[in-house]
Design an enzyme around this catalytic site. Structure first.
Site, short mmCIF file in Angstrom:
data_model
loop_
_atom_site.label_atom_id
_atom_site.label_comp_id
_atom_site.label_asym_id
_atom_site.label_seq_id
_atom_site.Cartn_x
_atom_site.Cartn_y
_atom_site.Cartn_z
N GLY A 59 -8.72 -24.27 16.75
CA GLY A 59 -9.33 -24.82 18.15
C GLY A 59 -7.79 -24.87 18.93
N CYS A 86 -4.93 -23.09 11.26
CA CYS A 86 -5.20 -23.71 12.51
C CYS A 86 -5.09 -24.59 12.53
CB CYS A 86 -4.90 -23.01 13.30
SG CYS A 86 -4.06 -22.91 15.07
N TYR A 87 -5.48 -25.59 13.60
CA TYR A 87 -6.17 -26.98 13.84
C TYR A 87 -6.51 -27.09 12.26
CZ TYR A 87 -8.12 -30.25 16.32
OH TYR A 87 -8.24 -32.09 16.68
N HIS A 184 -3.57 -17.38 11.38
CA HIS A 184 -5.00 -16.65 11.65
C HIS A 184 -5.50 -15.49 10.16
CE1 HIS A 184 -6.57 -19.73 14.50
NE2 HIS A 184 -5.58 -19.20 14.97
N GLU A 186 -8.58 -14.65 9.45
CA GLU A 186 -9.99 -14.06 9.51
C GLU A 186 -9.57 -13.12 10.35
OE1 GLU A 186 -8.96 -16.67 10.59
OE2 GLU A 186 -9.36 -17.41 12.33
N ASP A 242 -31.49 -3.74 15.97
CA ASP A 242 -31.79 -4.40 15.72
C ASP A 242 -33.97 -4.85 15.39
OD1 ASP A 242 -29.35 -5.29 15.46
OD2 ASP A 242 -29.48 -6.45 17.05
N LYS A 384 -24.40 -8.26 12.82
CA LYS A 384 -24.83 -6.80 12.92
C LYS A 384 -24.26 -5.83 11.36
CE LYS A 384 -25.67 -4.18 16.92
NZ LYS A 384 -27.27 -4.14 17.55
#
Ligand code: XMP
Length: 528
Positions: A59, A86-87, A184, A186, A242, A384
């Site tokens: 954040g 992180c945060y 991070h 990710e 989709d 997706k």
């Protein structure tokens, strides 16, 4: 009904990081189901979710700021492993008595991670890439994006790794149940970050990895059968990924109880209508009604050049046509839609934690209520890339699954100014040549989106012995991760030259081709 794929769940609490969706995707890539919720999620909801582990996102705030979001105490009450990123790490550290402070040297961007390989760690496969020295053999690069860091460790924690500038980069409680990382894992900029997430969900949380494309397909089929019973379902097929995957999954589930409506609005790419019919009606045996509505769309668009008005007309006409066709299908009780997880998160974020909205770019907003139909959304939980995997597993053609995005209003937004059949025909043919060349040169999948745009202005040229006075085509190709920002694709000049020559030679009415080198921002991807 078996629901094994949801037996293992990771809860992700969002503290406002721009990367939260990436965390959820990395967890899914480790074959574990994950859901994102706001950090304010109630204690009862956290308990009911019953996760195997919790991840606290990053954040942009500072934990010591007045009014900054706090650690949700219901998370700790669960007794399951918690990873703070992180945060999220700052929250854990502070909660247990540590100190978080702003850094005088701000660690934004790449940093090198240092860790003693002899030291035990809760992240064995991630840390095997990390060494004690910033030099070789493995200077593991990680991505930092916060000015604050932990300066004093809580008593019950130990340091797992430092950055090369001496900042505490990873911490763990003595029992390894609570872990935090300053960087991070990710984002792609962190080397082997996906292994840290994998270590967390498998080693720490003990998940086995039940979330697979086959598992998802089996569950959604069973769920659709149970919900629908002997009712009838209708689905608007657009040619996009989709709605295609929704059709394929429902066809497996309920076969002839599904009717798809494919509206040919005259703004589709060359042969697109035939290709959709070939894939679904002929190849898969899906019941598809093809509605020839070109004239209706084009006559309503006549004389309109304002982009927003064009979009509105196309959207409303689609609803009118769809509704008329749907009414003819007697006994329909359900409307299926290709809503995917990012649509759900985005609409929830914009409204409230539990709100959901109809996928607006499918242009059927408000239809289910108006027609008294219940909604069926088998892809609601999928990202997706997961939709693509499910589509491939269901046997849809890879070329359809890996196609670039195509806007709902179709060529309507790629013909500048007034839309006319003559323009749409010219654009379709130019675009088809462009795509053919991109595919055969291997560049189609190197760009994230490419298309041709029709400019309704004429310029002078020479053709053989004569003079020409014809329209202009602009070619666009971009590289982008999220479609929010984009860079123009550095297309080889020789290829551009070939495409331009072919378009001018083969499409009578076009005598000039240009290549768009605008990035987004300040430009957009589409022209309009
Ligand atoms: P822009 O032009 O805003 O586009 O940079 C970003 C991405 O969104 C797509 N786009 C649409 N997709 N319905 C859609 O389904 C629409 O009305 C629409 N308008 C733009 C665009 O193609 C690009 O990928």
């Amino acid at each position: 009904m078996s629901d094994a794929i949801h037996d293992e769940k990771i809860l992700i609490l969002d503290y406002g990081s721009q990367y939260t969706q990436l965390i959820a995707r990395r967890v899914r890539e480790a074959h574990v189901y994950s859901e994102i919720h706001p950090h304010t999620l109630s204690a009862a909801a956290i308990q009911a979710f019953n996760p195997k582990g919790v991840i606290l996102s990053g954040g942009h705030r500072s934990v010591y700021d007045a009014g900054a979001p706090d650690l949700n105490p219901a998370v700790l009450a669960l007794g399951v492993p918690v990873l703070g990123i992180c945060y999220g790490m700052h929250l854990l550290a502070r909660h247990y008595g540590g100190v978080v402070q702003p850094s005088n040297k701000r660690e934004y961007g790449h940093a090198t991670l240092l860790h003693d390989p002899q030291q035990p760690t809760p992240f064995p496969s991630f840390f095997k890439h990390v060494s004690l020295q910033a030099t070789r053999p493995w200077p593991n690069k990680v991505w930092m994006s916060h000015g604050d860091h932990v300066t004093q460790l809580p008593h019950s924690f130990r340091v797992l790794a430092h950055s090369d500038s001496g900042i505490i980069a990873a911490i763990g409680s003595r029992d390894d149940r609570l872990v935090g990382v300053q960087f991070h894992p990710e984002v792609n900029h962190t080397e082997n970050g996906e292994q840290l997430i994998d270590d967390f969900v498998r080693t720490l949380c003990g998940c086995r990895g039940l979330w697979t494309a086959t598992g998802v397909i089996e569950r959604e089929i069973a769920l659709a059968r149970q919900k629908v019973g002997s009712d009838h379902v209708i689905l608007g097929l657009s040619g996009g990924v989709d709605s295609a995957v929704t059709a394929a999954i429902l066809h497996r589930a309920i076969g002839p109880q599904l009717t798809c409506i494919f509206v040919d609005n005259g703004l589709l790419r060359l042969n697109e209508g035939d290709e959709v019919m070939a894939t679904f009606a002929q190849h898969l045996g899906v019941k598809v009604i093809r509605v020839a509505a070109e004239e209706r769309f084009l006559s309503r668009l006549q004389g309109v050049s304002d982009p927003e008005k064009k979009r509105k007309i196309i959207g409303h006409t689609f609803i009118d046509v769809f509704e008329e066709e749907a009414k003819k299908i007697t006994g329909a009780r359900w409307l299926a839609q290709g809503t995917i997880y990012p649509d759900v998160i985005e609409s929830a974020g914009a409204q409230s934690a539990t709100a959901t909205t109809i996928k607006s770019h499918h242009n059927v907003g408000g239809l289910p209520e108006k027609m008294g139909l219940a909604l069926l959304e088998p892809l609601r939980e999928l990202f997706k890339d997961e939709v693509r995997q499910v589509g491939l597993a269901l046997g849809l053609p890879p070329r359809m699954i890996h196609r670039h995005p195509f806007p709902g209003p179709g060529l309507g937004v790629r013909i500048l100014g007034e839309v006319r059949k003559e323009y749409a025909d010219l654009l379709r043919r130019a675009d088809a040549i462009y795509m053919e060349e991109l595919y055969s040169s291997g560049h189609y999948h190197k760009t994230d989106q490419a298309f041709a745009v029709f400019l309704p202005v004429k310029s002078v040229g020479v053709m053989g012995d004569g003079r020409s006075y014809d329209y202009v085509i602009a070619l666009r190709a971009v590289e982008t991760k999220d479609y929010m920002t984009a860079a123009y694709y550095p297309m080889p000049h020789e290829l551009l030259g070939r495409i331009a020559r072919r378009i001018i030679n083969e499409v009578k009415g076009i005598n000039r081709v240009t290549y768009d080198i605008t990035s987004k921002p300040p430009g957009t991807i589409e022209w309009e």
